[in-house]
Design an enzyme around this catalytic site. Structure first.
Site, short mmCIF file in Angstrom:
data_model
loop_
_atom_site.label_atom_id
_atom_site.label_comp_id
_atom_site.label_asym_id
_atom_site.label_seq_id
_atom_site.Cartn_x
_atom_site.Cartn_y
_atom_site.Cartn_z
N LEU A 77 1.22 72.66 39.47
CA LEU A 77 0.74 73.00 40.83
C LEU A 77 -1.06 73.48 40.73
O LEU A 77 -1.55 73.75 41.68
CB LEU A 77 1.38 73.84 41.84
CG LEU A 77 2.75 73.03 42.16
CD1 LEU A 77 3.34 73.91 43.40
CD2 LEU A 77 2.55 71.64 42.84
N LYS A 78 -1.25 73.74 39.57
CA LYS A 78 -2.61 74.21 39.00
C LYS A 78 -3.25 75.41 40.20
O LYS A 78 -4.24 75.07 40.91
CB LYS A 78 -3.67 73.14 39.21
CG LYS A 78 -3.28 72.09 38.05
CD LYS A 78 -4.11 70.88 37.99
CE LYS A 78 -4.07 70.05 36.90
NZ LYS A 78 -2.95 69.00 37.29
N GLN A 138 -7.05 56.42 32.34
CA GLN A 138 -7.23 57.33 31.31
C GLN A 138 -8.50 56.75 30.21
O GLN A 138 -8.17 55.84 29.64
CB GLN A 138 -5.85 57.66 30.54
CG GLN A 138 -4.90 58.30 31.36
CD GLN A 138 -4.85 59.77 31.57
OE1 GLN A 138 -5.83 60.39 31.19
NE2 GLN A 138 -4.07 60.50 32.08
N PRO A 175 -6.58 86.94 43.04
CA PRO A 175 -5.48 87.15 42.14
C PRO A 175 -4.01 87.41 43.09
O PRO A 175 -3.13 87.05 42.71
CB PRO A 175 -5.94 88.51 41.53
CG PRO A 175 -7.21 88.45 41.39
CD PRO A 175 -7.74 87.86 42.66
N HIS A 199 -5.16 78.32 42.02
CA HIS A 199 -6.56 78.85 41.98
C HIS A 199 -6.94 79.43 43.11
O HIS A 199 -7.18 78.88 44.04
CB HIS A 199 -7.55 77.82 41.46
CG HIS A 199 -8.96 78.13 40.97
ND1 HIS A 199 -9.77 77.18 40.85
CD2 HIS A 199 -9.11 79.24 40.92
CE1 HIS A 199 -11.04 77.65 40.19
NE2 HIS A 199 -10.64 79.24 40.34
N ASP A 200 -6.88 80.84 43.04
CA ASP A 200 -7.12 81.52 44.24
C ASP A 200 -7.61 82.92 43.97
O ASP A 200 -7.61 83.55 42.91
CB ASP A 200 -5.94 81.28 45.45
CG ASP A 200 -6.67 81.36 46.80
OD1 ASP A 200 -7.43 82.42 47.09
OD2 ASP A 200 -6.47 80.69 47.68
O1 C5P Z 1 0.44 57.89 33.79
P1 C5P Z 1 -0.28 58.97 32.80
O2 C5P Z 1 0.63 59.17 31.61
O3 C5P Z 1 -1.59 58.74 32.92
O4 C5P Z 1 0.00 60.45 33.54
C1 C5P Z 1 -0.57 61.48 33.15
C2 C5P Z 1 -0.06 62.69 34.08
O5 C5P Z 1 -0.87 63.67 33.34
C3 C5P Z 1 -0.55 62.69 35.41
O6 C5P Z 1 0.47 63.34 36.15
C4 C5P Z 1 -1.59 63.22 35.61
O7 C5P Z 1 -2.00 63.88 36.92
C5 C5P Z 1 -1.72 64.32 34.51
N1 C5P Z 1 -3.18 64.68 33.86
C6 C5P Z 1 -3.98 63.91 33.30
N2 C5P Z 1 -5.05 64.27 32.83
C7 C5P Z 1 -5.39 65.57 32.73
C8 C5P Z 1 -4.53 66.53 33.38
C9 C5P Z 1 -3.24 66.14 34.08
O8 C5P Z 1 -3.80 62.65 33.19
N3 C5P Z 1 -6.64 65.95 32.55
#
Ligand code: C5P
Length: 228
Positions: free
Chosen positions: A62-63, A187, A68, A65-66
């Site tokens: 859930l990353k 990607q 502390p 970021h706020d």
């Molecule tokens: O489908 P895929 O293999 O691309 O999924 C990668 C997962 O990793 C997704 O849930 C995506 O949100 C997460 N992610 C990413 N790149 C990042 C950080 C997280 O693809 N830099």
């Protein structure tokens, strides 16, 4: 915590029944399942519990970021859900990372360094640094100093980061592809599972190459075989 199983399957879908079916099929062969924004903001705690009851090995991404105090209270809620891993942004600062370790719990906290969607122009604009590798390195060292358990980084950075942090700091990497690219894939900087582990990653986050496959268990088992 180091496990022979290294694949974390990302459950990015709006179809909860499909996700539950997938979890049942894959659960013996994964390290964990990753639940992120898409799942959590659609299905909430109720959906989380459904997955947890089938397989309690969860990376709740859930990353946070706020300030502390807010992150600390948010994490207290997350710890009750007992995920194996969760994430906070390293750029939240030293104090934010330190409060994340106040409470004793078994959830490992990973730092998110620089989002891989930012290119050097964007990092120059928002972090005043064009050298992304340098930024990721500095952020990772800050995460280690502030006692986080590990980081999430791109395959491109694994080797560089591993050198800096030693072997006990957890490195989790997404951006994994098996061989040929799947259709309309977003990607850009990808690596094979075997190579990513050789470079020093502990765990691989893999989504679509497994979840969009007609035979997800077969694909997962094939990946696992390459990692022995
Ligand atoms: O489908 P895929 O293999 O691309 O999924 C990668 C997962 O990793 C997704 O849930 C995506 O949100 C997460 N992610 C990413 N790149 C990042 C950080 C997280 O693809 N830099």
């Amino acid at each position: 915590m180091k496990s022979k199983k290294k694949v974390i399957v990302a459950l990015d879908s709006n179809n909860i029944n499909k996700i539950i079916r997938l979890v049942k099929i894959l659960k013996q062969d994964v390290f964990a399942f990753k639940i992120g924004y898409q799942f959590f903001y659609n299905f909430g705690l109720e959906g989380y519990k459904k997955i947890y009851s089938v397989c309690p090995k969860i990376f709740l991404d859930l990353k946070l970021h706020d300030i502390p105090n807010t992150v600390e209270k948010g994490l207290e809620g997350i710890f009750k859900m007992k995920p194996l891993f969760t994430t906070i942004h390293i750029s939240g600062g030293d104090h934010m990372m330190q409060v994340s370790k106040f409470k004793k719990n078994n959830t490992k906290i990973l730092g998110v360094s620089i989002l891989t969607s930012l290119d050097s122009d964007q990092t120059k604009k928002y972090y005043n640094q064009k050298n992304v590798k340098k930024l990721v390195k500095n952020f990772t060292l800050a995460a280690k100093k502030n006692k986080l358990d590990g980081v999430v980084c791109s395959p491109k950075e694994i080797e560089y980061i591993r050198k800096e942090v030693g072997k006990n700091f957890i490195i989790v990497t997404p951006g994994i592809r098996i061989n040929s690219k799947i259709k309309s894939d977003d990607q850009k900087r990808v690596q094979s599972p075997k190579k990513a582990i050789e470079l020093g990653a502990d765990y691989l986050v893999i989504g679509r190459p497994i979840t969009k496959s007609k035979y997800p268990l077969k694909v997962l088992k094939e990946i696992n075989k390459t990692l022995i």
